[in-house]
Design a protein around this motif. Structure first.
Motif, PDB file in Angstrom:
ATOM      1  N   ASN A  81      46.735  37.457  43.996  1.00  0.00           N
ATOM      2  CA  ASN A  81      45.513  37.170  43.005  1.00  0.00           C
ATOM      3  C   ASN A  81      45.746  37.457  41.718  1.00  0.00           C
ATOM      4  OD1 ASN A  81      44.324  36.285  45.298  1.00  0.00           O
ATOM      5  ND2 ASN A  81      43.288  38.170  45.722  1.00  0.00           N
ATOM      6  N   CYS A  82      46.780  38.468  41.407  1.00  0.00           N
ATOM      7  CA  CYS A  82      46.948  38.996  40.104  1.00  0.00           C
ATOM      8  C   CYS A  82      47.961  38.160  39.208  1.00  0.00           C
ATOM      9  CB  CYS A  82      47.227  40.456  40.376  1.00  0.00           C
ATOM     10  SG  CYS A  82      46.213  41.407  40.789  1.00  0.00           S
ATOM     11  N   ILE A  83      48.742  37.341  39.803  1.00  0.00           N
ATOM     12  CA  ILE A  83      49.780  36.972  38.866  1.00  0.00           C
ATOM     13  C   ILE A  83      49.561  36.485  37.730  1.00  0.00           C
ATOM     14  CG2 ILE A  83      51.903  35.336  39.130  1.00  0.00           C
ATOM     15  CD1 ILE A  83      52.083  35.881  42.012  1.00  0.00           C
ATOM     16  N   ASN A  84      48.561  35.766  37.547  1.00  0.00           N
ATOM     17  CA  ASN A  84      48.357  35.000  36.338  1.00  0.00           C
ATOM     18  C   ASN A  84      47.764  35.982  35.329  1.00  0.00           C
ATOM     19  OD1 ASN A  84      48.491  32.777  34.931  1.00  0.00           O
ATOM     20  ND2 ASN A  84      46.234  32.251  35.065  1.00  0.00           N
ATOM     21  N   MET A  85      46.908  37.032  35.810  1.00  0.00           N
ATOM     22  CA  MET A  85      46.335  38.048  34.912  1.00  0.00           C
ATOM     23  C   MET A  85      47.581  39.209  34.441  1.00  0.00           C
ATOM     24  SD  MET A  85      43.554  38.162  33.856  1.00  0.00           S
ATOM     25  CE  MET A  85      42.354  39.666  33.268  1.00  0.00           C
ATOM     26  N   LEU A  86      48.528  39.231  35.323  1.00  0.00           N
ATOM     27  CA  LEU A  86      49.484  40.179  34.911  1.00  0.00           C
ATOM     28  C   LEU A  86      50.243  39.664  33.488  1.00  0.00           C
ATOM     29  CD1 LEU A  86      51.334  40.673  38.282  1.00  0.00           C
ATOM     30  CD2 LEU A  86      50.179  42.733  36.881  1.00  0.00           C
TER      31      LEU A  86
END
Length: 174
Positions: A81-86
């Motif tokens: 769920n975090c890949i884009n926000m990383l």
């Protein structure tokens, strides 16, 4: 292993406290339950229940901009769920400390956990994260201490991976 192999969440909590962590973001997770309970009971730590793990990256950015240190607790499936926000942490170069409990490895009963579980390390490395993996309860606090120093001292993305074997076998309950 020493006689205190089951108290690693307590030792991890003390390491975070000594490291100046004042905000903890998390989606409830059985693997982090004891650590979450310790954080919730501490008046000096603000615990934030997230609706999705990616919100924890924004929480970490805001904490750092406000002069505080934070940690994001999640399960390996939440990393997806975090890949884009990383990209926010990577591009803006603020510290992001993540403690990730693993699924999809040792004696996993749920086949849906295996795909994300099998790519946690390479995904984190592609996002320029420093990755520390822990299998032994006696290594948790020392590894977390090093991760705190790397994240906040070097303003880096750092992930401590807590192996599924360390957490224990998951079982379905009703």
């Amino acid at each position: 292993m020493t006689a205190h192999t089951n108290d690693w969440p307590d030792r991890l909590f003390e390491t975070l406290k000594r490291g100046g962590v004042r905000q903890v973001g998390y989606v409830p997770d059985a693997g982090h339950a004891r650590l979450i309970d310790r954080c919730r009971a501490d008046e000096e730590i603000r615990d934030v229940v997230l609706t999705t793990e990616e919100e924890g990256i924004a929480l970490a950015a805001g904490a750092w901009l406000g002069g505080e240190r934070s940690v994001l607790l999640m399960q390996s499936s939440g990393l997806g769920n975090c890949i884009n926000m990383l990209s926010l942490a990577r591009t803006c170069r603020f510290p992001l400390l993540m403690l990730i409990t693993m699924r999809g490895e040792w004696e996993e009963f749920n086949p849906w956990q295996v795909p994300m579980g099998s790519i946690v390390d390479p995904v984190l490395k592609l996002c320029e994260a420093e990755v520390y993996r822990v299998h032994n309860p006696d290594d948790v606090a020392g590894t977390a201490e090093r991760a705190v120093q790397q994240a906040f001292g070097g303003e880096r993305i750092v992930a401590v991976i807590l192996s599924q074997q360390l957490i224990g076998k998951k079982v379905w309950t009703k």
